[in-house]
Design a protein around this motif. Structure first.
Motif, PDB file in Angstrom:
ATOM      1  N   THR A  49      -8.784   8.104  -8.125  1.00 28.41           N
ATOM      2  CA  THR A  49      -9.244   6.720  -7.909  1.00 28.41           C
ATOM      3  C   THR A  49      -8.180   5.734  -8.379  1.00 28.41           C
ATOM      4  OG1 THR A  49     -11.548   7.393  -8.178  1.00 28.41           O
ATOM      5  CG2 THR A  49     -11.043   5.054  -8.449  1.00 28.41           C
ATOM      6  N   GLY A  50      -7.617   6.007  -9.558  1.00 24.75           N
ATOM      7  CA  GLY A  50      -6.561   5.128 -10.063  1.00 24.75           C
ATOM      8  C   GLY A  50      -5.364   5.089  -9.129  1.00 24.75           C
ATOM      9  N   LEU A  51      -4.978   6.276  -8.638  1.00 27.20           N
ATOM     10  CA  LEU A  51      -3.836   6.330  -7.714  1.00 27.20           C
ATOM     11  C   LEU A  51      -4.161   5.629  -6.398  1.00 27.20           C
ATOM     12  CD1 LEU A  51      -2.614   9.987  -8.309  1.00 27.20           C
ATOM     13  CD2 LEU A  51      -1.507   7.868  -9.058  1.00 27.20           C
ATOM     14  N   ALA A  52      -5.422   5.702  -5.976  1.00 32.11           N
ATOM     15  CA  ALA A  52      -5.807   5.023  -4.731  1.00 32.11           C
ATOM     16  C   ALA A  52      -5.641   3.509  -4.855  1.00 32.11           C
ATOM     17  CB  ALA A  52      -7.257   5.374  -4.377  1.00 32.11           C
ATOM     18  N   TRP A  53      -6.060   2.969  -6.015  1.00 33.50           N
ATOM     19  CA  TRP A  53      -5.855   1.522  -6.226  1.00 33.50           C
ATOM     20  C   TRP A  53      -4.370   1.176  -6.244  1.00 33.50           C
ATOM     21  CZ3 TRP A  53      -8.969  -2.413  -5.654  1.00 33.50           C
ATOM     22  CH2 TRP A  53     -10.335  -2.218  -5.761  1.00 33.50           C
ATOM     23  N   LEU A  54      -3.569   2.006  -6.885  1.00 34.80           N
ATOM     24  CA  LEU A  54      -2.120   1.745  -6.910  1.00 34.80           C
ATOM     25  C   LEU A  54      -1.503   1.905  -5.527  1.00 34.80           C
ATOM     26  CD1 LEU A  54      -1.098   3.458 -10.276  1.00 34.80           C
ATOM     27  CD2 LEU A  54      -1.607   1.044  -9.834  1.00 34.80           C
ATOM     28  N   ALA A  55      -2.029   2.861  -4.759  1.00 37.53           N
ATOM     29  CA  ALA A  55      -1.532   3.019  -3.385  1.00 37.53           C
ATOM     30  C   ALA A  55      -1.869   1.786  -2.548  1.00 37.53           C
ATOM     31  CB  ALA A  55      -2.150   4.277  -2.762  1.00 37.53           C
ATOM     32  N   LEU A  56      -3.065   1.222  -2.779  1.00 36.31           N
ATOM     33  CA  LEU A  56      -3.429  -0.010  -2.083  1.00 36.31           C
ATOM     34  C   LEU A  56      -2.433  -1.127  -2.409  1.00 36.31           C
ATOM     35  CD1 LEU A  56      -5.438  -1.609  -0.334  1.00 36.31           C
ATOM     36  CD2 LEU A  56      -6.724  -2.110  -2.429  1.00 36.31           C
ATOM     37  N   LEU A  57      -2.064  -1.207  -3.691  1.00 37.55           N
ATOM     38  CA  LEU A  57      -1.067  -2.209  -4.082  1.00 37.55           C
ATOM     39  C   LEU A  57       0.273  -1.924  -3.415  1.00 37.55           C
ATOM     40  CD1 LEU A  57      -0.280  -4.637  -5.799  1.00 37.55           C
ATOM     41  CD2 LEU A  57       0.166  -3.062  -7.704  1.00 37.55           C
ATOM     42  N   GLY A  58       0.643  -0.636  -3.345  1.00 38.87           N
ATOM     43  CA  GLY A  58       1.888  -0.290  -2.657  1.00 38.87           C
ATOM     44  C   GLY A  58       1.866  -0.679  -1.199  1.00 38.87           C
ATOM     45  N   GLY A  59       0.722  -0.466  -0.538  1.00 31.86           N
ATOM     46  CA  GLY A  59       0.612  -0.900   0.851  1.00 31.86           C
ATOM     47  C   GLY A  59       0.763  -2.402   0.997  1.00 31.86           C
ATOM     48  N   ALA A  60       0.224  -3.135   0.013  1.00 33.69           N
ATOM     49  CA  ALA A  60       0.380  -4.596   0.051  1.00 33.69           C
ATOM     50  C   ALA A  60       1.853  -4.982  -0.050  1.00 33.69           C
ATOM     51  CB  ALA A  60      -0.417  -5.230  -1.084  1.00 33.69           C
ATOM     52  N   TRP A  61       2.610  -4.240  -0.848  1.00 27.95           N
ATOM     53  CA  TRP A  61       4.037  -4.535  -0.957  1.00 27.95           C
ATOM     54  C   TRP A  61       4.773  -4.246   0.357  1.00 27.95           C
ATOM     55  CZ3 TRP A  61       6.070  -7.612  -4.244  1.00 27.95           C
ATOM     56  CH2 TRP A  61       5.551  -7.729  -5.524  1.00 27.95           C
ATOM     57  N   LEU A  62       4.343  -3.209   1.073  1.00 23.67           N
ATOM     58  CA  LEU A  62       4.956  -2.946   2.382  1.00 23.67           C
ATOM     59  C   LEU A  62       4.675  -4.089   3.359  1.00 23.67           C
ATOM     60  CD1 LEU A  62       4.194   0.871   2.854  1.00 23.67           C
ATOM     61  CD2 LEU A  62       6.384  -0.206   2.245  1.00 23.67           C
ATOM     62  N   VAL A  63       3.433  -4.564   3.345  1.00 24.07           N
ATOM     63  CA  VAL A  63       3.099  -5.719   4.193  1.00 24.07           C
ATOM     64  C   VAL A  63       3.938  -6.932   3.790  1.00 24.07           C
ATOM     65  CG1 VAL A  63       1.271  -7.348   4.829  1.00 24.07           C
ATOM     66  CG2 VAL A  63       0.779  -4.897   4.657  1.00 24.07           C
TER      67      VAL A  63
END
Length: 555
Positions: A49-63
């Motif tokens: 779950t923690g990694l999923a939230w961080l992955a969401l943040l990473g996706g935001a950085w790609l955008v």
């Protein structure tokens, strides 16, 4: 000027705002993602779950990365027209000053047209970038903090606003000192240019020490101005300390008392350290350096471009009679006159050839008649209208180096006149450009100036002038790259076209074709026909003999 550049095409601002939203997405998510990753994931033993939230943040950085690339393109689309407008102001102001006697070329004008315009363009782009980024980041952070833990907002925003206010209040002083630095830089450029141009005279007069002292004073003044700019910019450090780091201390000191969880505290600190502080640093750097440079440069460019000259309206002449009365012109206040006390009367539909040794005022005379230069004294009229007030459409000057631009051949030939294809083809045939037009692929063919020879570019310019509505045509060695037969055909075409024709002759054959010949020998001039000048002027006879001994003997 700056506001006009921003609002000239509103759709570009809309595009910029849209991509800015994408770029600001991480600024909104970072606190939430870190807080949720800690509290809902890692703190409860759920690393996925923690990694999923961080992955969401990473996706935001790609955008955001995609948005940042598009932002650069959107800013460039706004900044480049602004640069063109500034350059137009600089060139226009320089030309107006150059045309007002006594004319004096200025290194400061060169500095404005190169250094200051480029500086202003880069600063304008930087200001748009940082102000936009700051605004979208602050809004995103405030929304993120309000939805994460509203109680944290009073710990962050008041010191942040105080630091921002300190910085903004220092901007006027920064602008004044930056402007003083630009003026000092211009004066140093003028001094160094004058010194470099007069080294021989300086050495011969033994004035090295005095000139070195004068230039040294300019260098010292520029250094003082630079130090003054540096001192006032130290305020940036204070504002960054108050706005960027005081909120961190307040959050660490008071957040536990507000019942904030560890995730909320770390998320809030992420908002401050990873979003607010960098955004403020960019704003301080952008406005404190680029913004100040922008205001100082634009102010200086506007001052120097606005030359106080009497307002003139272009007038259409009643004919093409050219009259010069007592015309004197010199390049600079201390220079010897190139033309002195010249009286000349060229009748309606006259055909004049201007001949003489190189460097003795022939091209200067051409520029004076067309109004590109103003005489130091005397009067020049065309059709009863002062040359400086002529409607540009009534005269055309073709210089030795002809201008051809990227575009179709038709566009190159008709940008001075709205001519039909039939009229264009007739002009092409008249000036002897038929073979060139066929080789290029016809009137609709794209033209690359780099692929044309100097003579071919001259043919394009000649056909363009032939099509123009101008009744006064001046060829300033405009056929020098053509062979004698092509030159004769082009000049004959203009003579048949009607109107007044002035030819600054490259070959003496132009004098044989003209009804009047003006011989220039320094400030001495002599007007007559070819036969009259051969009979009375040894210089003209020598020129004819150097060109063609047979002509000299026949004459």
């Amino acid at each position: 000027m700056i506001w006009r550049a921003l609002t000239r095409e509103p759709y570009r601002l809309v595009r910029l705002a849209g991509w800015s939203l994408a770029e600001a997405l991480p600024a909104f998510l970072i606190g939430h993602a870190i807080a949720r990753a800690i509290e809902d994931g890692f703190a409860k033993g759920r690393p996925l779950t923690g990694l999923a939230w961080l992955a969401l943040l990473g996706g935001a950085w790609l955008v955001a990365a995609v948005g940042a690339r598009q932002v650069v393109l959107a800013v460039a689309a706004i900044a480049e027209p602004f640069r063109d407008e500034l350059l137009t102001h600089v060139v226009g102001g320089t030309l107006r000053r150059a045309a007002a006697p006594p004319w004096r070329p200025g290194a400061a004008s060169v500095a404005r047209s190169t250094l200051q315009v480029e500086l202003a363009r880069d600063a304008f782009a930087a200001v748009i970038t940082v102000v936009r980024s700051f605004a979208f980041t602050v809004v995103s952070v405030v929304l993120g903090m309000l939805t994460l833990l509203p109680e944290m907002v009073p710990l962050v925003l008041p010191p942040f606003a105080a630091g921002l206010a300190v910085f903004l209040m220092s901007l006027p002083a920064m602008a004044r000192r930056q402007r003083a630095f630009l003026i000092a830089d211009e004066r140093l450029a003028e001094s160094v240019s004058d010194m470099a141009g007069g080294l021989r005279d300086i050495a011969s007069c033994g004035a090295e020490a005095r000139v070195a002292t004068d230039v040294g004073h300019r260098i010292a003044a520029q250094a003082d101005a630079a130090r003054s700019v540096a001192r006032v910019m130290a305020v940036r450090t204070v504002s960054l300390g108050v706005a960027g780091w005081l909120p961190v201390l307040l959050v660490l000191a008071f957040a536990p008392g507000l019942g904030a969880s560890a995730g909320a505290v770390i998320g809030t600190l992420a908002y401050v350290v990873q979003s607010l502080t960098p955004a403020l640093g960019g704003l301080v750097e952008g406005l404190g350096v680029s913004g100040v440079q922008l205001m100082a440069s634009v102010s200086r460019i506007r001052e120097t471009a606005e030359v106080p000259t009497p307002a003139r309206e272009h007038a259409r002449p009643s004919g093409t009679r050219v009259e010069l009365r007592g015309v004197t012109f010199a390049y600079g206040p201390g220079a010897e006159p190139v033309i002195s006390g010249l009286d000349l009367s060229l009748p309606e539909d006259g055909h004049l050839a201007v001949v003489g040794p190189s460097g003795l005022g022939k091209s200067t005379l051409a520029a004076l008649i067309t109004g590109l230069l103003a005489p130091c004294s005397g009067e020049i009229r065309v059709g009863g209208v002062p040359a400086r007030d002529l409607d540009p459409a009534t005269r055309v000057l073709i210089p030795q180096e002809a201008y051809v631009f990227h575009g179709t051949l038709m566009e190159n030939l008709t940008y001075l006149a709205d001519a039909s294809p039939h009229a264009v083809q007739r002009a092409v045939d008249e000036v002897g450009m038929t073979d060139l037009a066929r080789r290029l692929g016809g009137l609709s063919a794209e033209v690359n100036p780099a692929t044309l020879s100097a003579g071919e570019r001259q043919l394009v310019a000649l056909a363009r002038a032939y099509l123009s509505p101008a009744r006064l045509v001046i060829l300033d060695e405009a056929t020098c790259h053509l062979d004698p037969a092509a030159e004769a055909r082009a000049e004959t075409a203009f003579a048949r076209r009607g109107g007044t024709l002035v030819v600054v002759a490259h070959r003496l054959t132009s004098a044989l074709r003209a009804r009047h010949v003006l011989l220039m020998d320094g400030v001495r001039v002599r007007l007559g026909t070819h036969d009259e000048l051969v009979a009375v002027s040894p210089l003209y006879t020598d020129l004819i003999g150097q060109w063609n001994p047979d002509v000299k003997q026949v004459s």
